[in-house]
Design a protein around this motif. Structure first.
Motif, PDB file in Angstrom:
ATOM      1  N   MET A 108     -21.192  -1.756 -29.709  1.00 42.69           N
ATOM      2  CA  MET A 108     -21.092  -1.582 -31.163  1.00 42.69           C
ATOM      3  C   MET A 108     -19.709  -1.947 -31.663  1.00 42.69           C
ATOM      4  N   LEU A 109     -18.713  -1.540 -30.886  1.00 45.61           N
ATOM      5  CA  LEU A 109     -17.332  -1.786 -31.278  1.00 45.61           C
ATOM      6  C   LEU A 109     -17.018  -3.283 -31.289  1.00 45.61           C
ATOM      7  N   ALA A 110     -17.539  -3.988 -30.292  1.00 40.81           N
ATOM      8  CA  ALA A 110     -17.325  -5.440 -30.237  1.00 40.81           C
ATOM      9  C   ALA A 110     -17.901  -6.105 -31.481  1.00 40.81           C
ATOM     10  N   ILE A 111     -19.086  -5.669 -31.873  1.00 41.24           N
ATOM     11  CA  ILE A 111     -19.748  -6.234 -33.055  1.00 41.24           C
ATOM     12  C   ILE A 111     -18.989  -5.857 -34.326  1.00 41.24           C
ATOM     13  N   LEU A 112     -18.572  -4.591 -34.395  1.00 46.90           N
ATOM     14  CA  LEU A 112     -17.866  -4.115 -35.584  1.00 46.90           C
ATOM     15  C   LEU A 112     -16.549  -4.864 -35.773  1.00 46.90           C
ATOM     16  N   ARG A 113     -15.851  -5.128 -34.677  1.00 45.67           N
ATOM     17  CA  ARG A 113     -14.600  -5.889 -34.775  1.00 45.67           C
ATOM     18  C   ARG A 113     -14.846  -7.268 -35.356  1.00 45.67           C
ATOM     19  N   SER A 114     -15.906  -7.941 -34.890  1.00 53.06           N
ATOM     20  CA  SER A 114     -16.229  -9.260 -35.447  1.00 53.06           C
ATOM     21  C   SER A 114     -16.565  -9.151 -36.923  1.00 53.06           C
ATOM     22  N   ALA A 115     -17.351  -8.103 -37.273  1.00 51.29           N
ATOM     23  CA  ALA A 115     -17.799  -7.951 -38.659  1.00 51.29           C
ATOM     24  C   ALA A 115     -16.628  -7.663 -39.594  1.00 51.29           C
ATOM     25  N   LEU A 116     -15.605  -6.966 -39.078  1.00 50.70           N
ATOM     26  CA  LEU A 116     -14.447  -6.631 -39.908  1.00 50.70           C
ATOM     27  C   LEU A 116     -13.533  -7.830 -40.121  1.00 50.70           C
ATOM     28  N   ALA A 117     -13.696  -8.856 -39.281  1.00 48.14           N
ATOM     29  CA  ALA A 117     -12.763  -9.984 -39.325  1.00 48.14           C
ATOM     30  C   ALA A 117     -13.357 -11.231 -39.963  1.00 48.14           C
ATOM     31  N   ASN A 118     -14.662 -11.226 -40.266  1.00 44.35           N
ATOM     32  CA  ASN A 118     -15.294 -12.459 -40.739  1.00 44.35           C
ATOM     33  C   ASN A 118     -16.423 -12.145 -41.717  1.00 44.35           C
ATOM     34  N   ASP A 119     -16.444 -12.841 -42.849  1.00 47.83           N
ATOM     35  CA  ASP A 119     -17.419 -12.513 -43.892  1.00 47.83           C
ATOM     36  C   ASP A 119     -18.860 -12.801 -43.481  1.00 47.83           C
ATOM     37  N   THR A 120     -19.087 -13.898 -42.757  1.00 56.00           N
ATOM     38  CA  THR A 120     -20.452 -14.206 -42.309  1.00 56.00           C
ATOM     39  C   THR A 120     -20.948 -13.120 -41.373  1.00 56.00           C
ATOM     40  N   ALA A 121     -20.091 -12.736 -40.432  1.00 54.90           N
ATOM     41  CA  ALA A 121     -20.447 -11.677 -39.485  1.00 54.90           C
ATOM     42  C   ALA A 121     -20.656 -10.353 -40.214  1.00 54.90           C
ATOM     43  N   ALA A 122     -19.814 -10.068 -41.210  1.00 54.43           N
ATOM     44  CA  ALA A 122     -19.983  -8.839 -41.992  1.00 54.43           C
ATOM     45  C   ALA A 122     -21.338  -8.831 -42.688  1.00 54.43           C
TER      46      ALA A 122
END
Lengths: 209, 209
Positions: free
Chosen positions: B122-136
């Protein structure tokens, strides 16, 4: 914070340390810090380089080292500058009657996140801190010593530090879902409604019970 | 989730698409998803590459595309797998008396973050989501449709979605300060104390008032 009259950095000489004192103009430090923030945001703490920061700032890498020392200390200075607006949180708790402390803290912290000019530097730092243990440690030490201990001192009572951290956790979580993940309806909700709905929970943490 | 008997991926031929159907073994999909998660965590959403994922998984890049399509869809599948444990949150709210919903949700969500086996993906995904709008956006759409709408349906009443999101925000904030920033005393506090201190605020959000 503009710096129109910085002297250019001294030229680097091979085989001996660059002379950097002459480049210590009034705006250079701020320019390097902004460049460091951009470099950390772009590449993460691990891969950010002093050379990259120097290139963005338009200065010699030796000047970056001259001002700040090694990477961890550059990061600490960048954190300190980025979270400077949030460092007034203890005052927001202290200034006024206890029964309004939760509302004042919620309004203050959510307000800092509402303004892009204060949000973006904090967010850049937070992203680095979430991705790297060394960066997390620098962020943690500053927030602990400059915010949590002071808020806890205002609160007093058992578990004051823990209660201050739970209040902060709530406000950080709301800010991240609103401004970074941008989940609806929270992202578009009127800020006064968000403050009104969050303040009682924050108040409960601050005052216990 | 072990896959001892995957057939090897088909060899790639120059000048034409690789044949990948023969490599569609029962463990290949899971292996590629784990590799994708590692690649996103290491390089961030923008710089993660299908080639990199394929290398980590020990398969042909064409097989990654065969299973998942373009990068955004690989990320969506990685998010779905990583947040799968959290998708039972609506059931935690629903199963029991209304006055205990906040405590059940706090226990459930904080428990998912307490276990490294469910926390790290979850943390790996959350880090990506916090750093990139598409991922968010991918993360936001999944959490909205699979968690928030369902929790709100359990709650009913005005602002149910907003209240569900504020409850979630509180629990995400606590988890991040405890497990990622590791601020003390929250990081080392007994989990039962953290649940007990957080549950009333979560309950208040869920039930309004």
């Amino acid at each position: 914070m503009t710096a129109p009259a910085d002297p250019p950095p001294a030229p680097r000489r091979r085989g001996r340390p660059a002379r950097t004192d002459a480049a210590a103009g009034p705006g250079a430090r701020e320019r390097i810090l902004a460049a460091a923030r951009a470099e950390f945001a772009e590449h993460g703490y691990d891969k950010a380089s002093i050379r990259g920061m120097a290139k963005i700032a338009g200065v010699d890498p030796a000047l970056v080292h001259h001002y700040f020392g090694p990477k961890e200390q550059i990061f600490a200075a960048a954190v300190e500058e980025a979270v400077a607006p949030a460092l007034k949180a203890p005052a927001a708790v202290a200034e006024g009657p206890a029964e309004g402390a939760g509302e004042r803290l919620a309004r203050f912290v959510l307000g800092v996140w509402e303004d892009p000019a204060t949000r973006e530097p904090m967010l850049a730092i937070l992203r680095s801190a979430l991705a790297n243990d060394t960066a997390a440690g620098v962020f943690r030490d500053l927030i602990s010593s400059r915010v949590m201990i002071r808020v806890a001192a205002e609160l007093g009572g058992p578990d004051a530090r823990l209660r201050a951290e739970l209040a902060a956790a709530h406000l950080v979580g709301v800010s991240m879902l609103r401004h970074v993940i941008k989940i609806e309806p929270l992202a578009s909700a009127d800020i006064e409604q968000v403050i009104a709905m969050t303040a009682p929970a924050v108040q409960r943490h601050l005052m216990g019970g």
